[in-house]
Design a protein around this motif. Structure first.
Motif, short mmCIF file in Angstrom:
data_model
loop_
_atom_site.label_atom_id
_atom_site.label_comp_id
_atom_site.label_asym_id
_atom_site.label_seq_id
_atom_site.Cartn_x
_atom_site.Cartn_y
_atom_site.Cartn_z
N SER A 196 42.48 31.13 48.17
CA SER A 196 42.97 31.40 46.81
C SER A 196 42.44 32.72 46.28
CB SER A 196 42.55 30.27 45.87
OG SER A 196 41.17 30.32 45.61
N GLU A 197 43.17 33.26 45.31
CA GLU A 197 42.68 34.47 44.65
C GLU A 197 41.45 34.18 43.82
OE1 GLU A 197 45.42 38.04 43.71
OE2 GLU A 197 46.38 36.26 42.86
N ASP A 198 41.33 32.94 43.33
CA ASP A 198 40.12 32.57 42.59
C ASP A 198 38.89 32.70 43.47
OD1 ASP A 198 41.60 31.95 40.32
OD2 ASP A 198 41.80 29.85 40.87
N ALA B 269 38.50 34.78 46.03
CA ALA B 269 38.21 36.22 46.20
C ALA B 269 37.60 36.80 44.92
CB ALA B 269 39.48 36.97 46.58
N GLU C 148 42.48 43.72 46.16
CA GLU C 148 43.56 42.84 46.58
C GLU C 148 44.00 41.84 45.51
OE1 GLU C 148 45.13 43.35 49.45
OE2 GLU C 148 43.77 45.06 49.66
N LEU C 149 43.28 41.76 44.41
CA LEU C 149 43.59 40.76 43.38
C LEU C 149 44.79 41.18 42.52
CD1 LEU C 149 40.02 39.79 42.18
CD2 LEU C 149 41.53 38.51 43.71
N ASN C 150 45.48 40.20 42.01
CA ASN C 150 46.62 40.41 41.12
C ASN C 150 46.10 40.82 39.74
OD1 ASN C 150 48.74 40.10 39.29
ND2 ASN C 150 49.64 38.42 40.45
#
Length: 124
Positions: free
Chosen positions: A27-29, A31, A67-69
């Motif tokens: 998940s992005e969380d 990262a 890389e995060l949104n």
């Protein structure tokens, strides 16, 4: 975030780790939390005078942040993750400069922290 903002890097790392372990590794969380754990670890390493590990932590954190949104995480930290990644890389370059062995730690005890220096990472 208050622990981090007031230079309690080890304590911030310990506070974030249970959340990081809870969320899924893909998940992005994950990262996002991992990047902040690495930033905190870099703070610990610079205080220890271990510039090589500090640089590795900052670079790994910056890579994750890149890389995060931005649409999701900007409101959480008051800036885009990519801007924070750039600040981490710039801090690394400033600390290490031409001769890393001569660089003193820029960090002071929490009661002497200058807000303008640490204001780059603030959670709203």
């Amino acid at each position: 975030m208050d622990l981090f903002n007031y230079c309690y890097y080890w304590e911030a790392h310990e506070a974030w780790e249970p959340f990081w372990q809870y969320v899924g590794r893909t998940s992005e969380d994950w990262a996002f939390l991992k990047s902040f754990i690495l930033l905190a670890a870099a703070g610990v390493k610079v205080r220890e005078g271990k510039h090589g590990p500090m640089r590795r932590h900052l670079e790994r954190a910056a890579s994750l942040l890149d890389e995060l949104n931005a649409d999701i995480f900007t409101s959480a930290i008051g800036m885009s993750p990519q801007v924070l990644a750039s600040l981490a890389r710039a801090e690394c370059a400033d600390l290490l400069g031409p001769s890393a062995t001569e660089v003193a730690s820029p960090f002071s005890p929490a009661d002497t922290v200058q807000p303008e220096y640490y204001g780059a990472i603030v959670v709203y």
